[in-house]
Design a protein around this motif. Structure first.
Motif, PDB file in Angstrom:
ATOM      1  N   ARG A   1      15.271 -13.527  35.575  1.00  0.00           N
ATOM      2  CA  ARG A   1      15.876 -12.240  35.229  1.00  0.00           C
ATOM      3  C   ARG A   1      17.114 -11.981  36.085  1.00  0.00           C
ATOM      4  O   ARG A   1      18.165 -11.555  35.571  1.00  0.00           O
TER       5      ARG A   1
ATOM      6  N   GLU B   1      21.052 -11.538  34.852  1.00  0.00           N
ATOM      7  CA  GLU B   1      21.772 -10.306  35.151  1.00  0.00           C
ATOM      8  C   GLU B   1      23.015 -10.553  35.996  1.00  0.00           C
ATOM      9  O   GLU B   1      24.011  -9.833  35.862  1.00  0.00           O
TER      10      GLU B   1
ATOM     11  N   LYS C   1       9.776 -15.779  36.702  1.00  0.00           N
ATOM     12  CA  LYS C   1      10.215 -14.628  35.909  1.00  0.00           C
ATOM     13  C   LYS C   1      11.300 -13.804  36.594  1.00  0.00           C
ATOM     14  O   LYS C   1      12.347 -13.511  35.991  1.00  0.00           O
ATOM     15  N   GLU C   2      11.077 -13.380  37.833  1.00  0.00           N
ATOM     16  CA  GLU C   2      12.055 -12.537  38.522  1.00  0.00           C
ATOM     17  C   GLU C   2      13.328 -13.303  38.851  1.00  0.00           C
ATOM     18  O   GLU C   2      14.436 -12.748  38.820  1.00  0.00           O
TER      19      GLU C   2
END
Length: 455
Positions: free
Chosen positions: A179, A183, A175-176
């Motif tokens: 993300r 970004e 997930k991180e």
């Protein structure tokens, strides 16, 4: 102990004999732990690069001395050997400004991109895995080593590598990590086109390519901005239940994993957002979109520096993408003679993939035509059907003996191939000879030459 080729063992033995501590690292360890045969081998050790050059003087090549990398060719197998190091700042978002050579394998693993690539294998079979790479490997997860944002800011190519690994390995991004990749996607503008091209070639051949394209279009749209207008673009047509990008991703996944096919399907509808029109019923149409897509493909291939052979094959597939023909022997045989055997096989693949990525209504009927065409194609191949002038059972010398001269010979060979492909004339010496005699008596070649001269 995981199996190692003797070429790798030779390098390990040489380094150990000189008092150094070598480790296998990166993708080769990951693939061995997955039960796969590595495509290449990377090693690290505490031996300084100049010492590596001395130890392997006959087979060492300084392929990246500033970063401590020497390529050693052992028994014909190139092995990239990099000195254990710490990286300095990455002010260009691609390369460290400086490196400091060290002696700790743990320190070296700390600078790597993903945990599954940060596992080292010592010569005695011990695995060094300070970041839980084995657990992520079992779970099918791609997780950055350390802070994801920092990893991607250090080297923007890692963003595209993440996407490529999702496609090739079939893993999901943690997930991180995901993300941070989304970004930081703008940093891909710092990556050379050649590196983008290399990553995309691998990404498109992955077994999980369809899901990967659907998950990361915003990332892929940075190096290939032509993708972005396709995302979410409603086709407003009952033949399509997906937007342009949804159709494209599924079509890419539906063709066999050949580069020219996967790139062709990636390109084939890029022009649609530029040419949508609506009829009186509000149905969307895309007249001329294939030609526009082909032009956009030319621009992308030039920008990413495609090699000429691949560019020519993709160009050939896009040029015939909209060809239609009945599933009959003569029609398919003529296509094979006109376009070439491989191009027609690829055309059948693209037709079936394009249909498979459309709305299910009417799909079975549409696919039945191309499945029948594939069956006939296979029959013609198994029969050794004549599909080129060189396969005719008559030669230019044979025609010269009948009185044909110069360009007349080529014109008559082309006519004979047309008739053989149309299943009107058997590819047999006596039949071709007799037909060539009749054409001579009719003055066909001479008339053809005169017509060509007047045009």
């Amino acid at each position: 102990m995981l199996f190692l080729p003797k070429e790798v063992e030779t390098v390990i033995t040489t380094l150990q004999g000189a008092g150094y501590s070598p480790y296998l690292v990166g993708g080769c360890v990951r693939e061995m732990l997955r039960g796969k045969a590595p495509s290449d081998y990377d090693m690290t050790s505490d031996a300084p690069p100049q010492e590596v050059l001395r130890l392997f003087s006959e087979s060492a090549h300084p392929t990246g001395l500033q970063h401590g990398t020497v390529t050693v060719v052992s028994g014909g197998l190139p092995i990239e050997l990099t000195t254990m190091r710490r990286d300095g700042a990455y002010r260009d978002n691609r390369h460290p400004d400086s490196v400091t050579f060290g002696t700790s394998i743990e320190e070296d693993l700390a600078r790597r991109d993903f945990t599954v690539n940060a596992i080292a294998l010592s010569p005695d079979g011990t695995l060094v895995d300070p970041y839980g790479g084995q657990e992520d490997l079992k779970a099918g997860v791609l997780r950055c080593v350390g802070e994801p944002k920092r990893r991607f800011e250090e080297d923007a190519l890692r963003i595209l590598r993440l996407v490529r690994f999702c496609s090739v390995l079939g893993f999901s991004a943690e997930k991180e990590t995901a993300r941070a990749a989304h970004e930081a996607r703008g940093l891909l503008a710092h990556v050379a086109h050649e590196r983008v091209y290399a990553e995309m070639n691998k990404l498109l051949l992955g077994e999980n390519v369809g899901e990967t394209l659907l998950t990361f279009p915003d990332i892929l749209g940075v190096p290939i901005p032509e993708i972005s207008p396709c995302v979410g673009f409603d086709q407003c047509n009952y033949h399509h239940c997906f937007d342009v990008w949804g159709h494209t991703a599924r079509a890419v996944a539906a063709v066999p994993p050949k580069r020219e096919l996967r790139w062709t399907m990636l390109f084939h509808d890029l022009g649609k957002p530029l040419c949508r029109t609506f009829d009186e019923q509000g149905v969307g149409h895309f007249y001329g979109h294939t030609a526009i897509s082909a032009q956009m493909a030319e621009e992308i291939m030039a920008r990413l520096h495609f090699e000429k052979a691949l560019r020519d094959r993709i160009r050939a597939q896009l040029a015939c993408f909209d060809d239609m023909f009945r599933p009959e022997r003569a029609a398919i045989h003529k296509e094979m003679a006109r376009l070439g055997v491989e191009t027609v096989q690829n055309l059948l693949y693209t037709k079936q993939a394009d249909n498979a990525a459309k709305a299910p209504a009417g799909l079975e009927r549409a696919q039945a035509l191309w499945h029948e065409a594939q069956k006939i194609y296979d029959e013609l191949i198994s029969e050794g059907a004549c599909c080129s002038i060189h396969e005719l059972k008559i030669s230019g010398e044979d025609l010269a003996a009948l009185g044909y001269r110069g360009r007349e010979i080529g014109a008559v060979l082309a006519r004979l191939l047309d008739e053989v492909a149309a299943e009107k004339l058997p590819n047999k010496p006596e039949a071709l000879q007799a037909r060539a005699v009749r054409l001579w008596r009719s003055g066909y070649a001479r008339h053809t030459m005169k017509e060509n001269e007047t045009h």
